[in-house]
Enzyme design. Structure first.
Site, PDB file in Angstrom:
ATOM      1  N   LYS A 121      -2.728   2.986 -38.109  1.00 47.59           N
ATOM      2  CA  LYS A 121      -1.594   4.446 -38.212  1.00 47.59           C
ATOM      3  C   LYS A 121      -1.781   4.851 -36.544  1.00 47.59           C
ATOM      4  O   LYS A 121      -3.116   5.219 -36.344  1.00 47.59           O
ATOM      5  CB  LYS A 121      -1.879   5.378 -39.791  1.00 47.59           C
ATOM      6  CG  LYS A 121      -1.337   6.342 -39.430  1.00 47.59           C
ATOM      7  CD  LYS A 121      -1.409   6.823 -40.565  1.00 47.59           C
ATOM      8  CE  LYS A 121      -0.630   8.725 -41.528  1.00 47.59           C
ATOM      9  NZ  LYS A 121      -0.547   8.669 -42.153  1.00 47.59           N
TER      10      LYS A 121
ATOM     11  N   SER B 121      -0.329  10.067 -48.431  1.00 51.39           N
ATOM     12  CA  SER B 121       0.527   9.406 -47.920  1.00 51.39           C
ATOM     13  C   SER B 121      -0.487   7.452 -47.617  1.00 51.39           C
ATOM     14  O   SER B 121       0.818   6.756 -47.019  1.00 51.39           O
ATOM     15  CB  SER B 121       0.190   9.836 -46.249  1.00 51.39           C
ATOM     16  OG  SER B 121       0.667  10.805 -45.890  1.00 51.39           O
TER      17      SER B 121
ATOM     18  N   SER C 227       2.878   9.584 -45.177  1.00 52.32           N
ATOM     19  CA  SER C 227       3.293   9.540 -44.603  1.00 52.32           C
ATOM     20  C   SER C 227       3.292   7.589 -43.516  1.00 52.32           C
ATOM     21  O   SER C 227       3.189   7.629 -42.455  1.00 52.32           O
ATOM     22  CB  SER C 227       2.595  10.540 -43.425  1.00 52.32           C
ATOM     23  OG  SER C 227       0.955  10.484 -43.514  1.00 52.32           O
TER      24      SER C 227
END
Lengths: 101, 481
Positions: B75, B174, B150
């Site tokens: 990420k 997330s 996310s």
């Protein structure tokens, strides 16, 4: 139940948060924040008398390490992402007015 | 695509090279990323050079690499000193971290190869990956739908077989929510299990890095590599790292599974309920016992979370001021104007909204009513869970109230987006581990996840239950077309 936020309150919060919001953003934010604050107000229903606050889920306190000299990243690496630099310094607009010096 | 466990075995045994595996991943990314938008940056040169280094090692040296030659996606809020780290924000558009995150170092030491950085909601603030300043990430099961967020990019990288494993971060769900919406395994470890050094901070008392994988076995392998103490994160604890892979095959007969009725109440879709109930039945079939548990304060979790997370975010994001790194406005007059204009230009709408809410909750006159009260409710939420875990080993629930929603469907109503986090938030507030395991598909073929929560440092139990469930089900083997 809290009152909806006013635009002037939202402008004050934006100043505290150092966000130069446009008039349109202030108007939208006033409505959205009022809705969110109205929602989070439900916490006032919970009896928290005598309850200690939790700031961290794991109770770790005063973690020490040995005080030994270690390498640091050095000025060139530290300044590599600087929007503006001058020699070994970050360059910024003037902080104080001429009058206040 | 083979699993991480199979890939590393093949490299250690000399049956395949790291370069082969990395090239396979790069080809998959090149073929699918334009359409899916999972990656914001592909580190091809770095990855190939890293793979060559692994292939040049001796057979003995390769034996010591638990992730030998395994391609992995990170990420883009996890720092890499070999690639920009942007948080999918304009304010960090050209930020090249001077150091790598602890987890990045651990992965490279373990023989993993970082092939790219994945898309996220700006600064990890969102539940759909629509708040990215870089691109839209699409759900491979239906490209008109969100992948969740996310960590949407990392979830899609694994779901669409671009990489076998990926790392995300989880502040309020997330990792677990996008794992659920894309049909992969996602685990949020106990707070303090994995170092946050080099993870760009959002809510510092809630953030935790964790794995995405197709199988619980791969998640166990990856967690074993990244878990453990780090002197650079003083909240990272020295508690022994369990043998996550070694305990996967234990029987779950006699394990007590708590069912919180509050998580199956109004708002849960019938289809999600049906599949989660069926998953619980499967666990009962494996000898687990179910016990009703009460978590009566569940409904206050969202309010509590959105005050605490935004308060912490408003403080953490104060560092983006146009001075040391990141975007600086051209409009700068005096210094305060420079701060305010740089932040106005650099942050997107959701980030601004959260900075505003957090600033409000911490401001004079409101601190006691909002932030302090939320921290007290947090204590009560945590106590309820502790009480429940006196009776049970694991708590089972849905991850999300419904399956993936359409792109654009919820963007105009931020509060509605927040409300969908109801089942995932409590684990972050309490600091406990929780994971999502694929447990079925709705009538239009969208994945559904089962959430497993456990007491602090019970990751081995969660992974064991998930692995046993996967041995007896095939949901994780179904592929998006």
């Amino acid at each position: 139940m809290s009152k909806p936020l006013t635009e002037s309150e939202v402008r004050h919060i934006a100043m505290l948060g150092r966000l130069q919001l446009s008039d349109d953003e202030i108007a939208a934010m006033t409505e959205e924040l009022s809705a969110i604050v109205g929602y989070v107000d439900q916490l006032s229903e919970v009896d928290v008398e005598g309850v200690e606050p939790t700031a961290h889920a794991v109770n770790v306190q005063n973690v020490f390490r040995d005080d030994v000299v270690r390498d640091s990243i050095g000025p060139d690496k530290a300044l590599a992402n600087a929007p503006q630099r001058e020699n070994s310094f970050f360059r910024v607009p003037k902080v104080l007015d001429q009058d206040t010096v | 695509m083979p699993t991480a466990s199979e890939i590393s075995n093949s490299v250690r045994e000399g049956n395949a090279t790291a370069v082969d595996h990395v090239k396979t991943a790069l080809v998959a990314i090149a073929g699918r990323n334009d359409e899916l938008g999972a990656f914001v940056n592909v580190c091809e040169d770095h990855a190939l050079a890293q793979a060559e280094r692994i292939d040049a090692l001796s057979a003995d040296e390769k034996q010591r690499l638990p992730l030998a030659g395994v391609p992995i996606a990170l990420k883009d809020n996890i720092c890499t000193d070999f690639a920009p780290t942007t948080c999918s924000s304009k304010i960090l558009k050209s930020f090249n971290p001077p150091y790598s995150a602890h987890v990045t170092e651990k992965l490279i030491d373990a023989g993993a190869v970082v092939v790219g950085k994945t898309n996220l909601d700006e600064f990890a603030m969102g539940s759909s990956t629509e708040n990215s300043a870089t691109c839209i990430t699409r759900n491979p099961w239906d490209r008109e739908r969100v992948p969740g967020g996310s960590s949407g990019g990392s979830a899609v990288a694994v779901a669409a077989d671009m990489t076998p494993i990926a790392l995300g971060s989880d502040t309020g769900g997330s990792i677990r929510q996008p794992a659920s919406l894309t049909g992969v395994v996602g685990l949020k470890p106990t707070y303090g299990r994995v170092s946050r050094y080099g993870l760009i901070a959002f809510g510092s008392s809630l953030d935790q890095i964790g794995p995405f994988a197709k199988t619980a076995e791969d998640a166990a392998l990856l967690l074993g590599v990244i878990a453990g103490p780090d002197t650079r994160d003083s909240t990272c604890v020295s508690t022994d790292v369990a043998d996550y892979v070694g305990s996967l095959n234990e029987s779950i007969a006699g394990k007590k599974i708590g069912i919180p009725r509050e998580y199956f109440a109004e708002g849960l879709s019938d289809e999600t309920r049906k599949h989660v109930d069926a998953a619980i039945e499967t666990l009962r079939g494996l000898g687990a016992e179910t016990v009703d548990v009460k978590l009566p304060l569940t409904k206050y979790g969202i309010a509590c979370y959105y005050l605490i997370a935004t308060a912490e975010a408003s403080s953490n994001l104060a560092r983006y001021d146009g001075v040391h790194y990141g975007h600086r406005s051209e409009k700068a007059g005096d210094i305060v104007e420079m701060y305010s204009a740089s932040r106005e230009e650099g942050f997107g709408a959701e980030v601004k909204r959260r900075i505003m809410l957090g600033t409000y909750a911490l401001s004079s006159g409101y601190y006691d009513a909002y932030y302090l009260r939320a921290m007290k409710v947090r204590t009560l939420l945590r106590r309820d869970l502790e009480k429940a875990f006196e009776k049970v080993d694991v708590i089972c629930s849905p991850v999300t109230p419904s399956t993936a929603f359409k792109i654009g469907e919820k963007t105009s109503d931020p509060l509605a987006m927040y409300l969908a986090d109801v089942y995932t938030i409590t684990a972050n507030l309490a600091g406990i581990p929780a994971m999502s395991v694929p447990c079925g598909f709705d009538s239009v073929g969208l994945p559904i996840g089962l959430q497993l929560m456990g007491p602090a440092f019970s990751e081995a139990t969660l992974l064991n239950v998930a692995h046993q469930y996967q041995l007896n089900t095939e949901h994780h083997q179904r592929m998006p077309s």
